[in-house]
Write a protein that holds these residues in place. Structure first.
Motif, short mmCIF file in Angstrom:
data_model
loop_
_atom_site.label_atom_id
_atom_site.label_comp_id
_atom_site.label_asym_id
_atom_site.label_seq_id
_atom_site.Cartn_x
_atom_site.Cartn_y
_atom_site.Cartn_z
N VAL A 1 -15.64 0.17 -3.35
CA VAL A 1 -15.32 0.90 -2.40
C VAL A 1 -14.68 0.72 -1.38
CG1 VAL A 1 -16.35 2.95 -1.38
CG2 VAL A 1 -17.16 2.60 -3.64
N GLU A 2 -15.45 -0.32 -0.59
CA GLU A 2 -14.87 -1.06 0.66
C GLU A 2 -13.44 -1.46 0.37
OE1 GLU A 2 -16.14 -4.35 4.07
OE2 GLU A 2 -17.55 -4.09 2.40
N GLU A 3 -13.13 -2.34 -0.69
CA GLU A 3 -12.09 -3.08 -0.79
C GLU A 3 -10.90 -1.85 -1.09
OE1 GLU A 3 -13.25 -7.29 -3.02
OE2 GLU A 3 -13.19 -5.48 -4.20
N GLN A 4 -11.29 -0.75 -1.74
CA GLN A 4 -10.43 0.23 -1.92
C GLN A 4 -10.04 1.05 -0.77
OE1 GLN A 4 -8.94 1.45 -5.07
NE2 GLN A 4 -7.70 2.74 -3.66
N GLN A 5 -10.95 1.18 0.37
CA GLN A 5 -10.62 1.41 1.66
C GLN A 5 -9.77 0.67 2.37
OE1 GLN A 5 -14.57 2.08 3.14
NE2 GLN A 5 -14.87 4.16 2.45
N GLN A 6 -9.91 -0.73 2.06
CA GLN A 6 -9.00 -1.65 2.87
C GLN A 6 -7.64 -1.64 2.45
OE1 GLN A 6 -11.01 -5.52 2.12
NE2 GLN A 6 -12.47 -5.12 3.50
N LEU A 7 -7.48 -1.48 1.16
CA LEU A 7 -6.17 -1.37 0.26
C LEU A 7 -5.44 -0.03 0.76
CD1 LEU A 7 -3.98 -2.36 -1.68
CD2 LEU A 7 -5.29 -1.22 -3.35
N GLU A 8 -6.23 0.98 0.90
CA GLU A 8 -5.48 2.29 1.49
C GLU A 8 -5.03 2.18 2.95
OE1 GLU A 8 -4.85 4.94 -0.19
OE2 GLU A 8 -5.65 4.37 -2.10
N HIS A 9 -6.07 1.42 3.76
CA HIS A 9 -5.56 1.41 5.10
C HIS A 9 -4.13 0.29 5.20
CE1 HIS A 9 -6.03 0.61 9.40
NE2 HIS A 9 -5.95 -0.70 9.27
N TRP A 10 -4.09 -0.58 4.43
CA TRP A 10 -3.14 -1.49 4.59
C TRP A 10 -1.85 -0.63 4.04
CZ3 TRP A 10 0.03 -3.34 -0.04
CH2 TRP A 10 1.06 -4.23 0.59
N ALA B 1 -1.71 -12.15 4.15
CA ALA B 1 -1.07 -12.16 2.91
C ALA B 1 -2.03 -12.53 1.91
CB ALA B 1 0.14 -13.03 2.89
N GLU B 2 -2.84 -13.61 2.24
CA GLU B 2 -4.00 -13.77 1.13
C GLU B 2 -4.89 -13.05 0.73
OE1 GLU B 2 -6.85 -17.66 0.30
OE2 GLU B 2 -5.89 -17.46 2.15
N GLN B 3 -5.21 -12.10 1.85
CA GLN B 3 -6.20 -10.88 1.68
C GLN B 3 -5.60 -9.73 0.82
OE1 GLN B 3 -7.03 -9.90 5.65
NE2 GLN B 3 -9.16 -10.87 5.52
N VAL B 4 -4.15 -9.41 0.93
CA VAL B 4 -3.64 -8.63 0.32
C VAL B 4 -3.18 -8.95 -1.24
CG1 VAL B 4 -1.18 -7.39 0.13
CG2 VAL B 4 -2.24 -7.70 2.21
N SER B 5 -3.11 -10.29 -1.36
CA SER B 5 -3.07 -10.94 -2.67
C SER B 5 -4.13 -10.57 -3.61
CB SER B 5 -2.77 -12.19 -2.37
OG SER B 5 -1.39 -12.47 -2.14
N HIS B 6 -5.37 -10.87 -2.92
CA HIS B 6 -6.72 -10.40 -3.64
C HIS B 6 -6.89 -8.86 -3.82
CE1 HIS B 6 -10.84 -11.33 -4.40
NE2 HIS B 6 -11.07 -10.23 -3.57
N LEU B 7 -6.57 -8.41 -3.17
CA LEU B 7 -6.75 -6.63 -3.36
C LEU B 7 -5.94 -6.23 -4.29
CD1 LEU B 7 -7.03 -5.45 0.51
CD2 LEU B 7 -8.88 -5.53 -1.10
#
Length: 398
Positions: A21-30, A4-10
């Motif tokens: 770019v890496e964070e955008q990929q993480q968000l898309e994966h989530w 949840a903390e990582q999602v909050s940050h994203l």
């Protein structure tokens, strides 16, 4: 697994526009992991929905005060005075509030049980009132009335050779050149309280009608001018014509243009008629007084004055004037009484005061898509309180 903390940050960096770019990929994966994740993401991008979800969460949880104390620290609250103000959080502040909730509690705004869709029924209380929507009544030349709220796209009437077409929540008139010499027929488009609408006149002029307003106009423009009559509030984008001036008549005042954009607020209970110029040039006349406005200026006429004259505000807040058209309540330096009149029209409610009218001014903006209960929750930051009763009655408490 994304915490949840990582999602909050994203989510917060997404609203700031600073995702790598890496964070955008993480968000898309989530987002692809669950439909509930996508719904939460959409609520972050929708200020009204996010505000509503936060309010529901606040009401549903009895032990959340430390979290809400953190949210309050995100707000820049003015000190109390004779005239109090409340400033509503901007979109990024609400995102920050959501991040505090996610990181501080480890849960979603709704009950995130695997396989269970979020229950949105709790967002509407028994005595809550939903916001206004698109809708109007078209009165034809022969007196017949057409309710436009639920009609499908298509031709709804033919008036003196002009086809009246409904398309995507708007009305358009397509005239026939063969009938330009015929006597004009007049239609009236009316929006009751809790409705707004837009139409394109036969000359291509685009008009937006606010709640509790009306526009009377010919189905075809003939002769040497284009003239319409307005009550309530309307925004005009007038089709340019060097030979056919466009005139808007409202009460004892008239606005003349060739091609321009402007707003007219002529509600009787507002005290003043206000014509605000966005672009181009308009001439406003009342009694023996006439003024020529430049963009950013506003002409005002006192409805009740014995002698009708036009006064000019040379530095009008144009964004505030046209906020209704953009789906926003702009309450910047607006008194409680003025704000309540706007709510009466948009939510189709009756506002009464239990005692005297509190001496309060607001500041900031709120979405017109919010339910009444959610909006009032924000207004209560100014230490004014409300009670919603059956019969669409709102009581302002001392």
């Amino acid at each position: 697994m994304t915490t949840a903390e990582q999602v909050s940050h994203l989510l917060f960096k997404h609203l700031q526009g600073t995702l790598s770019v890496e964070e955008q990929q993480q968000l898309e994966h989530w987002l692809q992991q669950s439909p509930r994740n996508r719904q939460l993401f959409n609520s972050v991008n929708d200020e009204a929905q996010l505000r509503q979800q936060l309010l529901v969460y606040q009401e549903a949880q009895q032990q959340e005060q430390p979290v809400w104390d953190k949210i309050q620290q995100l707000r820049n609250r003015p000190s109390a005075g004779t005239v109090r103000q409340v400033r509503f959080p901007r979109k990024w502040m609400w995102a920050a509030a959501l991040c505090v909730l996610l990181a501080g509690t480890g849960v979603y705004v709704w009950n995130n049980t695997p396989g269970q869709a979020p229950d949105n029924t709790a967002t509407v209380a028994v005595h809550d009132v939903q916001p206004g929507k698109t809708g109007a009544v078209l009165t034809l030349a022969d007196g017949r009335q057409v309710v436009l709220d639920s009609l499908q796209n298509g031709v709804v009437a033919v008036e003196n050779g002009a086809r009246v077409t409904l398309k995507n929540g708007g009305l358009a008139y397509n005239g026939s050149a063969d009938n330009t010499t015929a006597a004009p027929l007049y239609n009236t488009l009316s929006t009751p309280r809790g409705r707004q609408f837009q139409l394109v006149l036969p000359d291509g002029t685009h008009v937006w009608l606010n709640a509790a307003s009306s526009l009377q106009y010919p189905t075809q423009f003939t002769g040497k001018e284009r003239k319409v009559v307005v009550t309530g509030e309307a925004y005009f984008e007038v089709a340019a014509s060097s030979t056919l001036p466009f005139t808007v008549v409202t009460g004892n005042a008239a606005v003349q243009v060739l091609g321009t954009s402007f707003n007219i607020n002529a509600y009787n209970n507002e005290g003043l008629l206000a014509a605000t110029l966005v672009a181009g040039s308009i001439k406003v006349s009342a009694g023996e007084s006439t003024v020529l406005l430049k963009p950013g200026q506003q002409a005002q006429v006192n409805h009740a004055a014995a002698k009708q004259e036009v006064k000019v505000v040379r530095d009008a807040d144009v964004a505030q004037v046209v906020a209704w058209k953009e789906g926003v309540f702009n309450f910047e330096d607006v008194t409680l009484e003025e704000a309540m009149r706007q709510l009466e029209r948009w939510y189709d409610i009756e506002v009464t005061y239990e005692k005297k009218i509190p001496d309060i001014r607001f500041g900031g903006k709120l979405s017109r898509d919010m339910s009444l209960k959610g909006l009032l929750k924000s207004l209560e930051e100014a230490d004014v309180h409300f009670r919603i009763e059956e019969g669409r009655r709102l009581i302002v408490l001392p």
